[in-house]
Scaffold this motif. Structure first.
Motif, short mmCIF file in Angstrom:
data_model
loop_
_atom_site.label_atom_id
_atom_site.label_comp_id
_atom_site.label_asym_id
_atom_site.label_seq_id
_atom_site.Cartn_x
_atom_site.Cartn_y
_atom_site.Cartn_z
N VAL A 1 13.11 13.86 -4.23
CA VAL A 1 13.07 12.45 -4.65
C VAL A 1 12.05 12.02 -5.48
O VAL A 1 10.89 12.26 -5.01
CB VAL A 1 13.43 11.49 -3.34
N PHE A 2 12.16 11.83 -6.71
CA PHE A 2 11.15 11.21 -7.60
C PHE A 2 11.34 9.71 -7.76
O PHE A 2 12.36 9.18 -7.97
CB PHE A 2 11.46 11.94 -9.31
N CYS A 3 10.04 9.01 -7.49
CA CYS A 3 10.10 7.63 -7.44
C CYS A 3 8.85 7.14 -7.96
O CYS A 3 7.81 7.76 -7.91
CB CYS A 3 10.27 6.96 -6.13
N MET A 4 9.13 6.11 -8.66
CA MET A 4 7.71 5.29 -9.02
C MET A 4 7.25 4.36 -8.05
O MET A 4 7.80 3.33 -7.58
CB MET A 4 8.06 4.36 -10.39
N PRO A 5 6.14 4.69 -7.75
CA PRO A 5 5.44 3.83 -6.65
C PRO A 5 5.28 2.23 -7.01
O PRO A 5 5.67 1.48 -6.34
CB PRO A 5 3.85 4.36 -6.57
N GLU A 6 4.81 1.98 -8.14
CA GLU A 6 4.90 0.57 -8.65
C GLU A 6 6.13 -0.07 -8.75
O GLU A 6 6.06 -1.34 -8.74
CB GLU A 6 4.41 0.36 -10.13
N VAL A 7 7.41 0.74 -8.71
CA VAL A 7 8.58 0.03 -8.31
C VAL A 7 9.03 -0.03 -6.97
O VAL A 7 9.77 -1.18 -6.36
CB VAL A 7 9.75 0.82 -8.99
N ILE A 8 8.69 0.80 -6.19
CA ILE A 8 9.11 0.95 -4.67
C ILE A 8 8.05 -0.04 -3.65
O ILE A 8 8.53 -0.66 -2.92
CB ILE A 8 9.08 2.42 -4.22
N LEU A 9 6.88 0.26 -3.98
CA LEU A 9 5.84 -0.22 -3.09
C LEU A 9 6.18 -1.95 -2.92
O LEU A 9 5.98 -2.52 -1.85
CB LEU A 9 4.40 -0.17 -3.36
N PRO A 10 6.26 -2.83 -3.91
CA PRO A 10 6.74 -4.12 -3.87
C PRO A 10 7.59 -4.30 -3.09
O PRO A 10 7.73 -5.72 -2.58
CB PRO A 10 6.75 -4.63 -5.40
N LEU A 11 8.63 -3.60 -2.74
CA LEU A 11 9.70 -4.11 -2.01
C LEU A 11 9.43 -3.89 -0.45
O LEU A 11 10.20 -4.24 0.34
CB LEU A 11 10.87 -2.96 -2.44
N LEU A 12 8.41 -3.01 -0.20
CA LEU A 12 7.82 -3.09 1.18
C LEU A 12 7.64 -4.46 1.91
O LEU A 12 7.13 -5.29 1.12
CB LEU A 12 6.75 -1.92 1.27
N PRO A 13 7.97 -4.43 3.21
CA PRO A 13 7.32 -5.83 3.90
C PRO A 13 5.99 -5.88 3.99
O PRO A 13 5.35 -4.72 4.05
CB PRO A 13 8.24 -5.52 5.25
N GLU A 14 5.34 -6.87 4.04
CA GLU A 14 4.00 -7.21 4.32
C GLU A 14 3.61 -6.45 5.55
O GLU A 14 2.34 -5.84 5.47
CB GLU A 14 3.45 -8.67 4.26
N SER A 15 4.16 -6.39 6.49
CA SER A 15 3.89 -5.52 7.72
C SER A 15 3.84 -4.18 7.81
O SER A 15 3.21 -3.75 8.86
CB SER A 15 4.56 -6.07 9.06
N ALA A 16 4.11 -3.57 6.32
CA ALA A 16 4.21 -2.25 6.45
C ALA A 16 2.90 -1.79 5.82
O ALA A 16 2.90 -0.84 4.74
CB ALA A 16 5.38 -1.76 6.05
N GLU A 17 1.72 -2.29 6.01
CA GLU A 17 0.92 -2.02 5.07
C GLU A 17 0.34 -0.67 5.04
O GLU A 17 -0.22 -0.05 4.21
CB GLU A 17 -0.56 -2.99 5.41
#
Length: 300
Positions: free
Chosen positions: A98-114
């Motif tokens: 799975v290739f993914c761009m971190p700058e696209v995926i990381l903003p979708l994480l909830p704040e509690s998943a730091e």
């Protein structure tokens, strides 16, 4: 319609460079390699790569360091890390990336998943238990379907499923220990490391793990330190503390319960070991993480 069959030796695989030119945020590919295959070159790309070995064994070389992977393992390759793969087993290997761009995926994480935000920035192996592996396998199969037979909203679904995959990995054991440059790969110690990673909540002993590996306790102790650079007890506490830190930041379990869930015999022993390693108490560590303190935790 069925998914396309696995590709032999990446004959039809899109390269990471081609993906970058296409500006794809998430891309999934599957390939089948023969028992003996070696990538002829190292490569680098801006994608984060989640390499899932569905069957077989292989050696993954990242930043000149080597990891041994077995069926069910996942390896995360951070963007910009030079890497290559070598297959030298006895059976064919199926791998899915799975290739993914971190700058696209990381903003979708909830704040509690730091604590998960740093996962994609550091290369390392993820060891999964049987339940987690089944969930990850099913998720990746769904992603292959969306990738190979795209429909309306498939691109958006792939982004969300990449996020879901990352959240599924939170239950895995993140291993950043490489093979010893001097000693190389040891099947015995690899077996011990995986056994410890999957059974750390249990009352493990050096003698018990040595017996699991069919080695004498004395020989196992000496070889374990030679290969890993840690004693058995140091490594066991290292794994338990790493899991405890994650639980402190992501759950509202009491410190006592976390101590028990991570295999420490008592909360006082856990607090002593934790403070000696981290420099602060578990409660202070949790407070710094920003996790809200629930009323029932205040007396712990």
């Amino acid at each position: 319609m069925e998914l396309r069959p696995p590709m032999e030796n990446d004959a039809n695989a899109a390269t990471a460079e081609e993906l970058e030119q296409q500006a794809a945020d998430v891309y999934v590919e599957r390939a089948l390699h023969g028992p003996v295959f070696r990538m002829a070159y190292e490569h680098v790309h801006t994608y984060c790569e989640l390499f899932y070995l569905r069957s077989g064994t292989c050696t993954y070389t990242v930043n000149k360091a080597q990891w041994h992977l077995e069926a069910g393992d996942i390896f995360i390759v951070a963007p910009g890390a030079p890497h290559s793969t070598r297959y030298e087993g006895k059976t064919s290997c199926e791998r899915i990336i799975v290739f993914c761009m971190p700058e696209v995926i990381l903003p979708l994480l909830p704040e509690s998943a730091e604590e998960l935000r740093g996962v994609l920035a550091r290369s390392g192996k993820v060891i999964l238990n049987a339940d987690s592996r089944r969930a990850v396998d099913a998720m990746i199969s769904n992603m292959l379907l969306e990738n190979d037979l795209p429909q309306r909203f498939s691109e958006d679904i792939l982004k969300l499923e990449s996020l879901h995959l990352l959240l599924l990995l939170r239950d895995g054991i993140f291993s950043y220990e490489t093979m010893s440059d001097k000693e190389g790969y040891s099947a015995d110690i690899e077996r011990a490391l995986k056994y410890i990673a999957l059974n750390y909540p249990q009352p493990l002993t050096l003698e018990g793990v040595a017996d699991h590996c069919n080695l004498s306790a004395t020989y196992f102790s000496r070889k374990f330190k030679l290969i890993t650079g840690q004693t058995f007890k140091e490594h066991l506490n290292y794994i338990r503390l790493r899991q405890a830190k994650q639980m402190l930041c992501t759950t509202d379990n009491t410190v006592t319960k976390i101590a028990m869930l991570c295999g420490f015999g008592s909360s006082n022993y856990f607090k002593d070991v934790f403070k000696a390693d981290v420099g602060i108490s578990p409660r202070e560590y949790r407070k710094k993480s920003g996790l809200p303190v629930h009323p029932h935790l205040r007396t712990d």
